[in-house]
Design a protein around this motif. Structure first.
Motif, mmCIF file in Angstrom:
data_model
loop_
_atom_site.group_PDB
_atom_site.id
_atom_site.type_symbol
_atom_site.label_atom_id
_atom_site.label_comp_id
_atom_site.label_asym_id
_atom_site.label_seq_id
_atom_site.Cartn_x
_atom_site.Cartn_y
_atom_site.Cartn_z
ATOM 1 N N UNK A 291 6.228 14.833 -0.993
ATOM 2 C CA UNK A 291 5.163 14.019 -0.390
ATOM 3 C C UNK A 291 5.342 12.547 -0.733
ATOM 4 N N UNK A 292 5.678 12.276 -1.990
ATOM 5 C CA UNK A 292 5.889 10.896 -2.423
ATOM 6 C C UNK A 292 7.018 10.251 -1.633
ATOM 7 N N UNK A 293 8.097 11.011 -1.439
ATOM 8 C CA UNK A 293 9.226 10.491 -0.659
ATOM 9 C C UNK A 293 8.789 10.143 0.764
ATOM 10 N N UNK A 294 8.107 11.074 1.416
ATOM 11 C CA UNK A 294 7.734 10.873 2.817
ATOM 12 C C UNK A 294 6.765 9.702 2.983
ATOM 13 N N UNK A 295 5.878 9.505 2.000
ATOM 14 C CA UNK A 295 4.954 8.364 2.065
ATOM 15 C C UNK A 295 5.722 7.055 1.984
ATOM 16 N N UNK B 4 0.819 -1.221 0.000
ATOM 17 C CA UNK B 4 0.000 0.000 0.000
ATOM 18 C C UNK B 4 0.854 1.273 0.000
ATOM 19 N N UNK B 5 1.908 1.374 0.854
ATOM 20 C CA UNK B 5 2.723 2.604 0.834
ATOM 21 C C UNK B 5 3.338 2.874 -0.536
ATOM 22 N N UNK B 6 3.780 1.835 -1.216
ATOM 23 C CA UNK B 6 4.380 2.028 -2.540
ATOM 24 C C UNK B 6 3.361 2.600 -3.520
ATOM 25 N N UNK B 7 2.173 2.025 -3.555
ATOM 26 C CA UNK B 7 1.156 2.496 -4.499
ATOM 27 C C UNK B 7 0.693 3.911 -4.153
ATOM 28 N N UNK B 8 0.603 4.236 -2.866
ATOM 29 C CA UNK B 8 0.251 5.603 -2.471
ATOM 30 C C UNK B 8 1.337 6.590 -2.914
ATOM 31 N N UNK B 9 2.598 6.176 -2.754
ATOM 32 C CA UNK B 9 3.706 7.040 -3.162
ATOM 33 C C UNK B 9 3.693 7.271 -4.672
ATOM 34 N N UNK B 10 3.312 6.246 -5.435
ATOM 35 C CA UNK B 10 3.216 6.389 -6.895
ATOM 36 C C UNK B 10 2.117 7.384 -7.258
ATOM 37 N N UNK B 11 1.004 7.316 -6.544
ATOM 38 C CA UNK B 11 -0.122 8.230 -6.810
ATOM 39 C C UNK B 11 0.326 9.693 -6.625
ATOM 40 N N UNK B 12 1.183 9.936 -5.637
ATOM 41 C CA UNK B 12 1.629 11.300 -5.330
ATOM 42 C C UNK B 12 2.999 11.621 -5.941
ATOM 43 N N UNK C 44 15.134 18.201 -10.066
ATOM 44 C CA UNK C 44 15.546 16.923 -10.671
ATOM 45 C C UNK C 44 16.130 15.990 -9.611
ATOM 46 N N UNK C 45 16.861 16.579 -8.644
ATOM 47 C CA UNK C 45 17.458 15.773 -7.578
ATOM 48 C C UNK C 45 16.394 15.169 -6.671
ATOM 49 N N UNK C 46 15.401 15.971 -6.294
ATOM 50 C CA UNK C 46 14.383 15.458 -5.384
ATOM 51 C C UNK C 46 13.440 14.498 -6.099
ATOM 52 N N UNK C 47 13.238 14.670 -7.404
ATOM 53 C CA UNK C 47 12.423 13.726 -8.167
ATOM 54 C C UNK C 47 13.102 12.354 -8.213
ATOM 55 N N UNK C 48 14.416 12.350 -8.459
ATOM 56 C CA UNK C 48 15.163 11.087 -8.481
ATOM 57 C C UNK C 48 15.178 10.437 -7.098
ATOM 58 N N UNK C 49 15.345 11.263 -6.065
ATOM 59 C CA UNK C 49 15.336 10.737 -4.700
ATOM 60 C C UNK C 49 14.005 10.077 -4.386
ATOM 61 N N UNK C 50 12.903 10.737 -4.736
ATOM 62 C CA UNK C 50 11.579 10.172 -4.467
ATOM 63 C C UNK C 50 11.385 8.853 -5.215
ATOM 64 N N UNK C 51 11.886 8.788 -6.450
ATOM 65 C CA UNK C 51 11.784 7.553 -7.222
ATOM 66 C C UNK C 51 12.580 6.432 -6.566
ATOM 67 N N UNK C 52 13.797 6.744 -6.111
ATOM 68 C CA UNK C 52 14.614 5.747 -5.401
ATOM 69 C C UNK C 52 13.914 5.245 -4.149
ATOM 70 N N UNK C 53 13.325 6.177 -3.389
ATOM 71 C CA UNK C 53 12.669 5.787 -2.148
ATOM 72 C C UNK C 53 11.451 4.919 -2.419
ATOM 73 N N UNK C 54 10.750 5.183 -3.501
ATOM 74 C CA UNK C 54 9.623 4.313 -3.870
ATOM 75 C C UNK C 54 10.130 2.901 -4.155
#
Length: 465
Positions: free
Chosen positions: A28-32, A14-22, A106-116
């Motif tokens: 927000x995606x990172x923190x989820x 569930x956390x992964x899919x919620x992070x993808x939605x955001x 770009x850095x925070x987008x990549x970070x959020x993707x890694x965290x997902x």
């Protein structure tokens, strides 16, 4: 309506899919996804997804994969990137650099993707553990309880010199790491047995062994052996001295995380450069850590070295856009790595095989002497993207759990099976290195496990049930 069966496993994702939605809001995606790993810890360690094994109390089974391995492996992988996140938002030592700081999108987008992907990996990994977690399994052999403490001490005393022997043989040095780790676990476990029994001689010998291992850890130039030395003793003593362990080892581990970055950096600067011997370097490093002489490097350590997320962002940026997925190539290279160099002197150097993908991604320059081996989750991603993470991390958790069950079946239960053999020989599973190093180590650790089993069986220490 009560949720049963597969639905509870799906809750892990569930956390992964919620992070993808955001994902369009990277912070927000990172923190989820980051907090999602704590959610996974909660619902698995509480027994909500699958009931915990009831053959032992909670404190008496902490060395099984669901507990210590998940906490170390998934915790290191999924939770340590928070400092990198804060640094990305413009914080240094938890203080905002400027109210006008411009966040690199770009850095925070990549970070959020890694965290997902970390969150996805955590969910897949623990699913593999839970699916295969079937305790208690029928045991084939048992050992007399009154001989257990002495056996652990003997294993500790014998396995260490044997490990030194393998270190001297070209191509077989991997057995040194296995047996030295086994010696440390056996000695620490023997100490945990000896203290409550108030056996003065055994406690003295085991204390000396533990102090020697801790001394080696402080002179290794790495933080992990020191932390593991403290953590393992605390885990072994916890079932008997719960309040004492929490009150002593909890703060001790916290202080270690604060002081070790300065200590390790200072130690390496002096010992590895040849400016001072190990003993002198250790004293200089300890003084530097206690006096907070290297305060600035602590934040850099937490941001760039405690977590490997910065390297992961580089791999994601290059694959599959510039470098295609590797498919089964890394597994093929891992099979090659299994063959001991003693039997194949011309075997490709494993380090070179691993570093090739590091160079291809642009993590480090080919002319650099830096070693930057990717973590297991990175290799899973490089092999097949998100689906590669799901497949290999599930397999990772399942294999670890099956080995633990096999060890308990062969060695008469939890103490010798999971606490000693699994935690000693297969300690590499706690960190999850590159495919080639991990698969090679696990394969030969399994062979070592079977050899040790046959030795104890022939010596009639292990007796058929």
């Amino acid at each position: 309506m009560q949720i049963k069966g597969i639905e509870r496993y799906l809750a892990l994702f569930i956390p992964f899919f919620l992070a993808v939605i955001f994902q369009k809001d990277p912070a927000t995606s990172y923190l989820i996804s980051w907090s999602g790993s704590f959610f996974i810890f909660l619902i698995t360690l509480s027994g909500w997804v699958k009931p915990l094994p009831n053959d032992r109390t909670l404190g008496e089974q902490l060395m099984r994969p669901l507990f210590i391995m998940q906490i170390i492996f998934a915790g290191f992988m999924s939770c340590t990137s928070i400092f990198y996140f804060l640094d990305t938002l413009g914080y240094n030592d938890f203080k905002k650099i400027s109210n006008f700081y411009l966040v690199d999108q770009s850095r925070i987008m990549l970070l959020a993707q890694c965290q997902r992907y970390y969150c996805l990996a955590h969910a897949s990994f623990v699913t593999g553990i839970l699916v295969c977690m079937k305790y208690p399994k029928k045991k084939k052999y048992h050992i007399e309880n009154n001989t257990l403490a002495n056996l652990l001490l003997r294993i500790a005393l014998i396995s260490f010199p044997v490990s030194i022997f393998f270190l001297k043989i070209p191509g077989l040095s991997q057995f040194y790491f296995q047996l030295s780790a086994l010696s440390f676990i056996a000695g620490t476990l023997a100490l945990a047995f000896a203290i409550p029994l108030k056996k003065a001689l055994e406690t003295t010998i085991c204390s000396f062994l533990y102090a020697f291992n801790l001394y080696q850890a402080f002179h290794s130039g790495f933080k992990e052996p020191i932390i593991i030395s403290l953590l393992v003793l605390g885990v072994f003593l916890y079932p008997i001295y719960k309040k004492l362990v929490i009150s002593i080892f909890g703060p001790l581990l916290f202080i270690s995380f604060l002081l070790l970055p300065s200590y390790v950096n200072s130690f390496r600067q002096n010992a590895w450069s040849g400016e001072a011997d190990e003993t002198e370097s250790s004293q200089i490093a300890l003084d530097a850590a206690l006096n907070n002489d290297n305060d600035e490097s602590n934040w850099d350590f937490f941001v760039y070295r405690l977590s490997e997320v910065d390297m992961f962002t580089v791999f994601i940026r290059s694959t599959p856009e510039n470098v295609d997925y590797y498919g089964a190539t890394l597994i093929e290279q891992s099979i090659i790595a299994i063959i001991p160099r003693a039997f194949w002197p011309e075997k490709p150097i494993t380090e070179n095989l691993v570093m090739e993908r590091v160079y291809n991604a642009g993590v480090v320059n080919r002319l650099s002497t830096v070693s930057a081996k990717p973590a297991f989750v990175v290799d899973a991603y490089l092999s097949g993207g998100p689906w590669g993470i799901i497949f290999y991390l599930f397999l990772y958790g399942a294999i670890a759990q099956l080995i633990s069950i096999k060890a308990e079946s062969l060695f008469g239960g939890y103490v010798l099976g999971s606490a000693l053999i699994f935690s000693g020989l297969f300690q590499i599973l706690w960190r999850g290195l590159s495919f080639e190093f991990l698969i090679n180590s696990v394969f030969w650790s399994y062979i070592s496990m079977i050899i040790i089993f046959n030795i104890l069986k022939r010596a009639k220490i292990l007796k058929p049930v």
